[in-house]
Design an enzyme around this catalytic site. Structure first.
Site, short mmCIF file in Angstrom:
data_model
loop_
_atom_site.label_atom_id
_atom_site.label_comp_id
_atom_site.label_asym_id
_atom_site.label_seq_id
_atom_site.Cartn_x
_atom_site.Cartn_y
_atom_site.Cartn_z
N GLY A 186 0.81 -1.21 0.00
CA GLY A 186 0.00 0.00 0.00
C GLY A 186 0.85 1.26 0.00
N CYS A 187 1.03 1.83 1.18
CA CYS A 187 1.70 3.12 1.29
C CYS A 187 3.18 3.05 0.93
CB CYS A 187 1.52 3.69 2.68
SG CYS A 187 -0.21 4.09 3.06
N VAL A 188 3.83 1.91 1.18
CA VAL A 188 5.23 1.78 0.80
C VAL A 188 5.38 1.80 -0.71
CG1 VAL A 188 7.27 0.30 0.86
CG2 VAL A 188 5.89 0.57 2.92
#
Length: 250
Positions: free
Chosen positions: A189-191
């Site tokens: 996701g955010c990575v």
């Protein structure tokens, strides 16, 4: 003033479901490992050139969302592997600080009101438990094992990418950074979103696999393969710390 909210307490039914999910996760992880191995063989057998971006001369560490919501049991986004990611991140930070490397932390939170999360994005509506991510709540605080030193930034974001609608790019460019080393959650996701935007902003992008984690079985392995193919380099912790030590020596 910090608004403290209690963590949800898992019910007995939730515990049973968690045990079943853990068994399924093991099966998924095993199958995904086989798939990634085959993909690696396929990649090596193709005629394409799979280049490495390599390290530059001015790195920065960006620690993504290692807050309580993702790192402590009982929260909807808890990553079981976050303890490993935290330990690896803290080890990386020791070497980074000795080298005088810029460090930036992120967390995710939304402005709230009696009517709900008034700044919630589509992502917040999609993800269960986002009502625990109001600004100032315990869920949005960085994990207690992480120490933020004077001069280091803590950026609150509302999107998956740490670059979207934040001043991260400005901080990094002003510091002359050419290499962004990513740790945190979640890998898929955010990575990944931050890695993609790091590339788009012109940075050499490095992900340390021991220092990232995911709550979705198999997603961690697949995303690291995907990043290594399309975005940047996936570099083991030992290699990343050795690189930082060379920066410190100059």
């Amino acid at each position: 003033m910090t608004v403290v909210t209690e963590k949800p307490t898992p019910s007995a039914a939730t515990q049973v479901g968690t045990e079943a999910a853990a068994q399924l996760a093991e099966q998924i992880e095993a199958k995904m490992a086989e798939v990634i191995d085959l993909l690696g063989q396929w990649r090596d057998a193709t005629d394409r050139t799979w280049a490495e971006v390599g390290f530059g001369t001015r790195p920065a560490i960006v620690v993504i969302d290692l807050a309580r919501f993702w790192t402590e049991p009982g929260y909807a986004a808890y990553c079981p592997e976050s303890e490993r990611a935290l330990a690896a991140t803290n080890e990386l930070l020791v070497h980074a600080r000795e080298a005088g490397v810029p460090v930036v932390f992120t967390t995710q939170a939304y402005q709230s009101s009696a009517g709900g999360l008034v700044s919630a994005t589509g992502m917040a509506r999609k993800f269960p438990g986002s009502d625990n991510l109001a600004v100032g709540t315990l869920a949005t605080e960085l994990h207690p094992s992480l120490e933020v030193l004077e001069g280091e930034h803590v950026i609150t974001k509302t999107q998956s990418s740490a670059f979207q609608h934040t001043y991260l790019s400005t901080v990094l460019h002003n510091a002359g950074v050419d290499t962004v080393i990513l740790t945190g959650v979640v890998t898929s996701g955010c990575v990944r979103a931050t890695a993609a935007d790091s590339l788009a902003n012109g940075f050499r992008t490095i992900v340390v696999p021991e220092a990232v984690a995911d709550h979705l079985p198999g997603a961690h392995q697949w995303t690291l393969f995907d990043i290594s193919t399309k975005i940047g380099d996936v570099v083991p912790l030992a290699q990343a710390t050795d690189y930082l030590d060379t920066i410190a020596a100059h």
